[in-house]
Design a protein around this motif. Structure first.
Motif, mmCIF file in Angstrom:
data_model
loop_
_atom_site.group_PDB
_atom_site.id
_atom_site.type_symbol
_atom_site.label_atom_id
_atom_site.label_comp_id
_atom_site.label_asym_id
_atom_site.label_seq_id
_atom_site.Cartn_x
_atom_site.Cartn_y
_atom_site.Cartn_z
ATOM 1 N N VAL A 45 2.401 -1.858 -6.566
ATOM 2 C CA VAL A 45 1.577 -1.366 -5.445
ATOM 3 C C VAL A 45 0.133 -1.802 -5.715
ATOM 4 O O VAL A 45 -0.385 -1.647 -6.811
ATOM 5 C CB VAL A 45 1.695 0.180 -5.329
ATOM 6 N N ASP A 46 -0.489 -2.376 -4.676
ATOM 7 C CA ASP A 46 -1.853 -2.903 -4.831
ATOM 8 C C ASP A 46 -2.929 -1.838 -4.633
ATOM 9 O O ASP A 46 -4.024 -1.952 -5.189
ATOM 10 C CB ASP A 46 -2.101 -4.027 -3.820
ATOM 11 N N ALA A 47 -2.628 -0.878 -3.761
ATOM 12 C CA ALA A 47 -3.644 0.146 -3.453
ATOM 13 C C ALA A 47 -2.954 1.404 -2.941
ATOM 14 O O ALA A 47 -1.852 1.353 -2.379
ATOM 15 C CB ALA A 47 -4.618 -0.375 -2.408
ATOM 16 N N ILE A 48 -3.636 2.520 -3.123
ATOM 17 C CA ILE A 48 -3.100 3.823 -2.692
ATOM 18 C C ILE A 48 -4.094 4.455 -1.728
ATOM 19 O O ILE A 48 -5.312 4.364 -1.928
ATOM 20 C CB ILE A 48 -2.866 4.737 -3.921
ATOM 21 N N VAL A 49 -3.550 5.082 -0.680
ATOM 22 C CA VAL A 49 -4.346 5.942 0.206
ATOM 23 C C VAL A 49 -3.799 7.339 -0.030
ATOM 24 O O VAL A 49 -2.584 7.554 0.109
ATOM 25 C CB VAL A 49 -4.182 5.530 1.683
ATOM 26 N N ILE A 50 -4.644 8.264 -0.418
ATOM 27 C CA ILE A 50 -4.135 9.602 -0.758
ATOM 28 C C ILE A 50 -4.936 10.708 -0.110
ATOM 29 O O ILE A 50 -6.166 10.736 -0.178
ATOM 30 C CB ILE A 50 -4.069 9.802 -2.309
ATOM 31 N N ILE A 96 0.861 -1.193 0.000
ATOM 32 C CA ILE A 96 0.000 0.000 0.000
ATOM 33 C C ILE A 96 0.897 1.242 0.000
ATOM 34 O O ILE A 96 1.869 1.314 0.752
ATOM 35 C CB ILE A 96 -0.900 0.027 1.267
ATOM 36 N N LEU A 97 0.539 2.194 -0.826
ATOM 37 C CA LEU A 97 1.256 3.474 -0.868
ATOM 38 C C LEU A 97 0.381 4.552 -0.236
ATOM 39 O O LEU A 97 -0.768 4.742 -0.661
ATOM 40 C CB LEU A 97 1.578 3.833 -2.328
ATOM 41 N N VAL A 98 0.915 5.223 0.793
ATOM 42 C CA VAL A 98 0.187 6.312 1.454
ATOM 43 C C VAL A 98 0.793 7.637 0.989
ATOM 44 O O VAL A 98 1.968 7.924 1.268
ATOM 45 C CB VAL A 98 0.243 6.177 2.996
ATOM 46 N N LEU A 99 -0.003 8.406 0.277
ATOM 47 C CA LEU A 99 0.472 9.663 -0.318
ATOM 48 C C LEU A 99 -0.147 10.871 0.364
ATOM 49 O O LEU A 99 -1.354 10.875 0.647
ATOM 50 C CB LEU A 99 0.064 9.715 -1.791
ATOM 51 N N ASN A 100 0.652 11.884 0.602
ATOM 52 C CA ASN A 100 0.142 13.145 1.141
ATOM 53 C C ASN A 100 0.620 14.296 0.282
ATOM 54 O O ASN A 100 1.797 14.368 -0.087
ATOM 55 C CB ASN A 100 0.618 13.334 2.587
ATOM 56 N N GLY A 101 -0.298 15.197 -0.003
ATOM 57 C CA GLY A 101 -0.007 16.322 -0.886
ATOM 58 C C GLY A 101 0.448 17.570 -0.149
ATOM 59 O O GLY A 101 0.838 17.519 1.023
ATOM 60 N N PRO A 102 0.369 18.696 -0.847
ATOM 61 C CA PRO A 102 0.906 19.965 -0.367
ATOM 62 C C PRO A 102 0.464 20.357 1.033
ATOM 63 O O PRO A 102 -0.715 20.244 1.381
ATOM 64 C CB PRO A 102 0.381 20.975 -1.391
ATOM 65 N N ASN A 103 1.432 20.801 1.795
ATOM 66 C CA ASN A 103 1.267 21.384 3.126
ATOM 67 C C ASN A 103 1.000 20.371 4.231
ATOM 68 O O ASN A 103 1.007 20.739 5.409
ATOM 69 C CB ASN A 103 0.175 22.470 3.129
ATOM 70 N N LEU A 104 0.812 19.119 3.869
ATOM 71 C CA LEU A 104 0.524 18.134 4.918
ATOM 72 C C LEU A 104 1.759 17.784 5.742
ATOM 73 O O LEU A 104 1.642 17.191 6.812
ATOM 74 C CB LEU A 104 -0.163 16.903 4.325
ATOM 75 N N ASN A 105 2.935 18.230 5.283
ATOM 76 C CA ASN A 105 4.139 18.131 6.119
ATOM 77 C C ASN A 105 4.017 19.018 7.356
ATOM 78 O O ASN A 105 4.762 18.859 8.322
ATOM 79 C CB ASN A 105 5.388 18.505 5.314
#
Ligand code: CA2
Length: 144
Positions: free
Chosen positions: A68-73, A3-12
């Protein structure tokens, strides 16, 4: 299961600013939690955050060659603007869950539309950072 967990802009910035909206948990804490969840169930959880749309798109493309089987974004603000991110997710055809920490439907009108929701497996909004745990748990349960 990968599983790939992705976070976009500003979530740092999670856990460091605007705790009334986004809570007090930091992004490294969220990533440690979902990584441990995966490990406990014999799965691999990869995490990536970027403030750059193109870097997120490149990461999504790479996910296909990494099996990768699934993404959480959580696409951050790109949720409401990015046709390119939608095209990338549609292009790799990896099922994904869209997560929002806040309940976007209770906020400004411009946050009510998502370019991604229409092709997502599911959408979680308003459960705080617990949404990441819920999404990863769902994918692990579904695969077992
Ligand atoms: O609720 C969410 O998770 C959002 O995806 C967060 C985005 C916002 O543009 C979406 O409408 C909803 C913003 C991410 C900004 O993250 C911050 C975290 C802590 C402090 C400041 C910004």
């Amino acid at each position: 299961m990968k599983i790939l967990v992705l976070n976009g802009p500003n979530l740092n910035l999670l856990g460091t600013r605007e705790p009334q909206t986004y809570g007090a948990t930091t992004l490294p804490e969220v990533e440690a939690l979902v990584t441990a969840l995966g490990q406990a169930r014999g799965a691999t959880v990869l995490c990536f955050q970027s403030n750059h749309e193109g870097a997120l798109i490149d990461r999504i493309h790479a996910a296909r060659t990494e099996a990768v089987d699934a993404i959480v974004i959580n696409p951050g603000g790109l949720t409401h603007t990015s046709v390119a991110l939608r095209d990338a997710l549609a292009g790799v055809a990896i099922p994904f869950i869209e997560v929002h920490i806040s309940n976007v439907h209770k906020r400004e009108e411009f946050r009510h539309h998502s370019y991604l929701s229409g092709i997502a497996l599911g959408v979680l909004a308003g459960f705080g950072v617990d949404g990441y745990r819920m999404a990863v748990t769902h994918l692990l349960d579904k695969a077992s």
